[in-house]
Design an enzyme around this catalytic site. Structure first.
Site, PDB file in Angstrom:
ATOM      1  N   ASP A   1       1.025  -0.959   0.205  1.00 29.41           N
ATOM      2  CA  ASP A   1      -0.113   0.055  -0.112  1.00 29.41           C
ATOM      3  C   ASP A   1       0.726   1.342   0.111  1.00 29.41           C
ATOM      4  OD1 ASP A   1      -2.037   1.938   0.265  1.00 29.41           O
ATOM      5  OD2 ASP A   1      -2.761   1.659   2.394  1.00 29.41           O
TER       6      ASP A   1
ATOM      7  N   ASP B   1      -2.964   2.504  -6.238  1.00 31.67           N
ATOM      8  CA  ASP B   1      -1.729   2.185  -5.354  1.00 31.67           C
ATOM      9  C   ASP B   1      -1.638   1.324  -3.873  1.00 31.67           C
ATOM     10  OD1 ASP B   1      -4.230   3.067  -4.132  1.00 31.67           O
ATOM     11  OD2 ASP B   1      -2.694   4.933  -2.750  1.00 31.67           O
ATOM     12  N   GLU B   2      -2.299   0.004  -4.686  1.00 33.89           N
ATOM     13  CA  GLU B   2      -2.010  -0.375  -3.868  1.00 33.89           C
ATOM     14  C   GLU B   2      -2.463  -2.752  -4.219  1.00 33.89           C
ATOM     15  OE1 GLU B   2      -5.514  -2.578   0.021  1.00 33.89           O
ATOM     16  OE2 GLU B   2      -6.046  -0.142  -0.977  1.00 33.89           O
TER      17      GLU B   2
END
Length: 379
Positions: free
Chosen positions: A9, A103-104
């Site tokens: 993350d 983003d993960e």
């Protein structure tokens, strides 16, 4: 072979990109999101979080809490560019990468330790590669399953690395709040408190009959998670797919009510398609084509899976608040991406989810029998 799942993350992603691209912003509270008072916070730096600012907060509230912050509208193309670099790094470490948002992601690194060192070594290598390539930091969680890996990545933010081993998971979970279980929100927490259940350990020890009274059909799955068990696989074939619907209007839309009615209808059509396909999704995207033929898109990723019309519309409304409606609208579109089989999701929203489920099921029955246009939702 021992199973190892990694959850990566990025730390305050949008704000961190802005700070990296403009070093003058380093150390300052940075808030990215819709700039009008009706806008919402997309991401904020950790310097802003000290003041109580968080994502999805109304921009007006963020300005009240942290008036000295640097407020930025965001640059989605830039964030997507950096995201592609990060996902390429993930692909170099594992053939199984499940992207959840820009983003993960989850990575299945089972067996990789034979080639790249221990699971902790792999975590450090991923973090170092991201730092060298993008200048950004990421928090990494590594565990035998998705639930524990995602929990681990949040334990030492920012720039953290936490490994949870199967034999220590249940003891570690025991004192944690029930809210740390994915999907347990305020409503479910309140139901559990009525039975004196406040911690994950108390869920693990509770009678299943009691849990059913508090959590309904999700009780057995929640109890399994409370013991640190989760057998969902990392799947990368759903991540690139999306389900959506868009509409070009005969006459441009000019008023807020017209746009809201149109988006509500689109959310109903997308929800119907998701449920008919047996999937849920995490990222809602709003597409707008203006009268000038200028096209913009806005996306938001939910904390939990969505498939019901009301859930999709709630997120779409937040996206609408971030758009500057300066001219007529020629086209609107709504889509849901980062899909996952509905039966692979361990926990939803409990009592509220059951109420939504019954309403949506009634609508689905009508649509299945008479067609998609048989019913439209009102506000």
């Amino acid at each position: 072979m021992r199973r190892w799942i990694m959850h990566v993350d990025m730390d305050a992603f949008f704000a961190s990109v802005e700070q990296f691209d403009n070093p003058d912003l380093m150390g300052l509270p940075v808030i990215v999101g819709g700039q009008s008072d009706r806008g919402v916070v997309s991401t904020c730096s950790y310097e802003a979080r000290v003041y109580g600012v968080h994502s999805a907060m109304p921009m007006m509230e963020a300005r009240r809490l942290c008036p000295q912050a640097v407020f930025l509208p965001g640059r989605m193309k830039r964030y997507q560019e950096v995201s592609r670099e990060i996902m390429t790094i993930f692909d170099s470490f594992s053939p199984l990468v499940e992207q959840l948002s820009v983003d993960e992601a989850f990575l299945d690194i089972s067996g990789m330790e034979l080639l790249a060192g221990s699971e902790r070594d792999i975590g450090f290598k991923v973090k170092r590669s991201i730092k060298e390539k993008t200048g950004l930091t990421a928090s990494v969680g590594i565990a035998p399953n998705k639930f524990l890996a995602k929990l681990a990545s949040d334990m030492q933010k920012p720039d953290g690395l936490v490994v949870i081993r199967a034999e220590e998971a249940e003891v570690m979970l025991k004192p944690m709040s029930v809210r740390r279980i994915f999907g347990i929100g305020r409503s479910a927490e309140k139901s559990l408190l009525q039975f004196g259940i406040e911690t994950i350990g108390q869920i693990a020890d509770a009678d299943l009959g009691i849990l059913r009274k508090a959590l309904g059909n999700n009780a057995a799955l929640v109890k399994q998670l409370a013991h640190g068990l989760d057998d969902r696989p990392v799947v990368n074939d759903y991540a690139a797919k999306s389900i959506g619907k868009e509409c070009t209007f005969e006459q441009d839309l000019h008023t807020e009510d017209e746009r809201r009615h149109a988006v509500l209808d689109l959310c109903g059509r997308v929800g119907w398609r998701l449920r008919r396909s047996g999937v849920v999704g995490y990222t809602v995207t709003l597409k707008v084509k203006f009268a000038s033929f200028k096209i913009i898109t806005r996306s938001i990723t939910a904390e939990g899976p969505v498939a019901y019309d009301e859930e999709i519309f709630a997120l779409a409304q937040k996206l609408m608040q971030s758009v500057k409606w300066s001219e007529g609208v020629r086209l609107l579109g709504v889509s849901v991406a980062h899909l996952e089989p509905a039966n692979a999701v361990p926990v939803l929203n409990f009592s509220e989810d059951e109420r939504l489920g019954k309403r949506n099921q009634a609508v689905d029955i009508l649509k299945a029998k008479f067609g998609e246009d048989i019913i439209k939702r009102g506000f």
